[in-house]
Scaffold this motif. Sequence first.
Motif, PDB file in Angstrom:
ATOM      1  N   ALA A  75       0.832  -1.205   0.000  1.00 12.95           N
ATOM      2  CA  ALA A  75       0.000   0.000   0.000  1.00 12.95           C
ATOM      3  C   ALA A  75       0.865   1.253   0.000  1.00 12.95           C
ATOM      4  CB  ALA A  75      -0.937  -0.008   1.197  1.00 12.95           C
ATOM      5  N   LEU A  76       1.996   1.227   0.709  1.00 14.67           N
ATOM      6  CA  LEU A  76       2.924   2.364   0.699  1.00 14.67           C
ATOM      7  C   LEU A  76       3.428   2.649  -0.714  1.00 14.67           C
ATOM      8  CD1 LEU A  76       5.232   2.045   3.846  1.00 14.67           C
ATOM      9  CD2 LEU A  76       4.087   4.116   3.067  1.00 14.67           C
ATOM     10  N   VAL A  77       3.833   1.596  -1.406  1.00 15.20           N
ATOM     11  CA  VAL A  77       4.325   1.752  -2.779  1.00 15.20           C
ATOM     12  C   VAL A  77       3.210   2.302  -3.669  1.00 15.20           C
ATOM     13  CG1 VAL A  77       5.130   0.502  -4.816  1.00 15.20           C
ATOM     14  CG2 VAL A  77       6.133   0.010  -2.573  1.00 15.20           C
ATOM     15  N   CYS A  78       2.013   1.765  -3.523  1.00 13.06           N
ATOM     16  CA  CYS A  78       0.897   2.212  -4.362  1.00 13.06           C
ATOM     17  C   CYS A  78       0.475   3.638  -4.041  1.00 13.06           C
ATOM     18  CB  CYS A  78      -0.288   1.270  -4.226  1.00 13.06           C
ATOM     19  SG  CYS A  78      -0.050  -0.238  -5.152  1.00 13.06           S
ATOM     20  N   CYS A  79       0.492   4.011  -2.767  1.00 16.23           N
ATOM     21  CA  CYS A  79       0.166   5.403  -2.402  1.00 16.23           C
ATOM     22  C   CYS A  79       1.216   6.352  -2.980  1.00 16.23           C
ATOM     23  CB  CYS A  79       0.061   5.571  -0.891  1.00 16.23           C
ATOM     24  SG  CYS A  79      -1.462   4.953  -0.171  1.00 16.23           S
ATOM     25  N   GLY A  80       2.473   5.934  -2.951  1.00 21.17           N
ATOM     26  CA  GLY A  80       3.530   6.740  -3.564  1.00 21.17           C
ATOM     27  C   GLY A  80       3.322   6.879  -5.065  1.00 21.17           C
ATOM     28  N   ALA A  81       2.982   5.766  -5.720  1.00 24.42           N
ATOM     29  CA  ALA A  81       2.708   5.805  -7.161  1.00 24.42           C
ATOM     30  C   ALA A  81       1.480   6.661  -7.458  1.00 24.42           C
ATOM     31  CB  ALA A  81       2.505   4.384  -7.694  1.00 24.42           C
ATOM     32  N   GLU A  82       0.475   6.551  -6.596  1.00 27.22           N
ATOM     33  CA  GLU A  82      -0.729   7.369  -6.767  1.00 27.22           C
ATOM     34  C   GLU A  82      -0.385   8.856  -6.662  1.00 27.22           C
ATOM     35  OE1 GLU A  82      -4.917   8.300  -4.437  1.00 27.22           O
ATOM     36  OE2 GLU A  82      -3.520   6.846  -3.596  1.00 27.22           O
ATOM     37  N   LEU A  83       0.413   9.215  -5.686  1.00 24.68           N
ATOM     38  CA  LEU A  83       0.799  10.617  -5.512  1.00 24.68           C
ATOM     39  C   LEU A  83       1.555  11.122  -6.739  1.00 24.68           C
ATOM     40  CD1 LEU A  83       0.855  13.154  -3.778  1.00 24.68           C
ATOM     41  CD2 LEU A  83       2.895  12.237  -2.640  1.00 24.68           C
ATOM     42  N   VAL A  84       2.476  10.312  -7.243  1.00 26.62           N
ATOM     43  CA  VAL A  84       3.209  10.689  -8.463  1.00 26.62           C
ATOM     44  C   VAL A  84       2.228  10.853  -9.622  1.00 26.62           C
ATOM     45  CG1 VAL A  84       4.866   9.866 -10.191  1.00 26.62           C
ATOM     46  CG2 VAL A  84       5.412   9.688  -7.755  1.00 26.62           C
ATOM     47  N   VAL A 122      -1.439  11.399   0.265  1.00 30.36           N
ATOM     48  CA  VAL A 122      -0.623  12.007   1.322  1.00 30.36           C
ATOM     49  C   VAL A 122      -1.068  11.462   2.677  1.00 30.36           C
ATOM     50  CG1 VAL A 122      -0.044  14.173   2.481  1.00 30.36           C
ATOM     51  CG2 VAL A 122      -0.123  14.080  -0.026  1.00 30.36           C
ATOM     52  N   THR A 123      -2.376  11.449   2.894  1.00 31.50           N
ATOM     53  CA  THR A 123      -2.920  10.912   4.145  1.00 31.50           C
ATOM     54  C   THR A 123      -2.585   9.432   4.283  1.00 31.50           C
ATOM     55  OG1 THR A 123      -4.723  12.508   4.020  1.00 31.50           O
ATOM     56  CG2 THR A 123      -5.024  10.658   5.520  1.00 31.50           C
ATOM     57  N   GLY A 124      -2.735   8.693   3.185  1.00 34.00           N
ATOM     58  CA  GLY A 124      -2.413   7.270   3.201  1.00 34.00           C
ATOM     59  C   GLY A 124      -0.956   7.014   3.539  1.00 34.00           C
ATOM     60  N   LEU A 125      -0.059   7.772   2.928  1.00 32.58           N
ATOM     61  CA  LEU A 125       1.368   7.604   3.211  1.00 32.58           C
ATOM     62  C   LEU A 125       1.683   7.907   4.675  1.00 32.58           C
ATOM     63  CD1 LEU A 125       2.853   9.183  -0.027  1.00 32.58           C
ATOM     64  CD2 LEU A 125       3.119   6.797   0.704  1.00 32.58           C
ATOM     65  N   LEU A 126       1.109   8.976   5.188  1.00 31.07           N
ATOM     66  CA  LEU A 126       1.337   9.324   6.602  1.00 31.07           C
ATOM     67  C   LEU A 126       0.807   8.236   7.526  1.00 31.07           C
ATOM     68  CD1 LEU A 126       0.457  13.130   6.518  1.00 31.07           C
ATOM     69  CD2 LEU A 126       2.732  12.106   6.784  1.00 31.07           C
TER      70      LEU A 126
END
Length: 133
Positions: A75-84, A122-126
Amino acid sequence: MAESARTGIGQGPGRLLVMLYGVFTVAAASRSLYQLIAQFDEAPLAYVLSAVSAVVYAFITVSLVRGGEGARKAALVCCGAELVGVLTVGTWTLADPSAFPDQTVWSDYGMGYLFIPILLPVTGLLWLRRRGG
């Protein structure tokens, strides 16, 4: 018990993330499916990008519900990809509006969705970092 509490990424405040990602999965998937079927020729790039966002949202939703350290990392990787993706598409739609004859979920940084698409990763990553070990 301590391990499940530590990695219960979809528990407590994480339930709100599960709900929001679930709603965005359904919204983006249903919208993009209709557009891909009925309007593909009008704005293929926008509709494909909306479908991609639906897949990303679905994967994050499943990861949050599944829980555990592996799901948290995915989920961290996907949230990062989503943010990008949101930053890229948001900037692209502002820099070259002619490339997008119709909106995507991530157009203008999610302005059509009250900017939730830029706030969600951003919220997901935090949240996911906070729940990490």
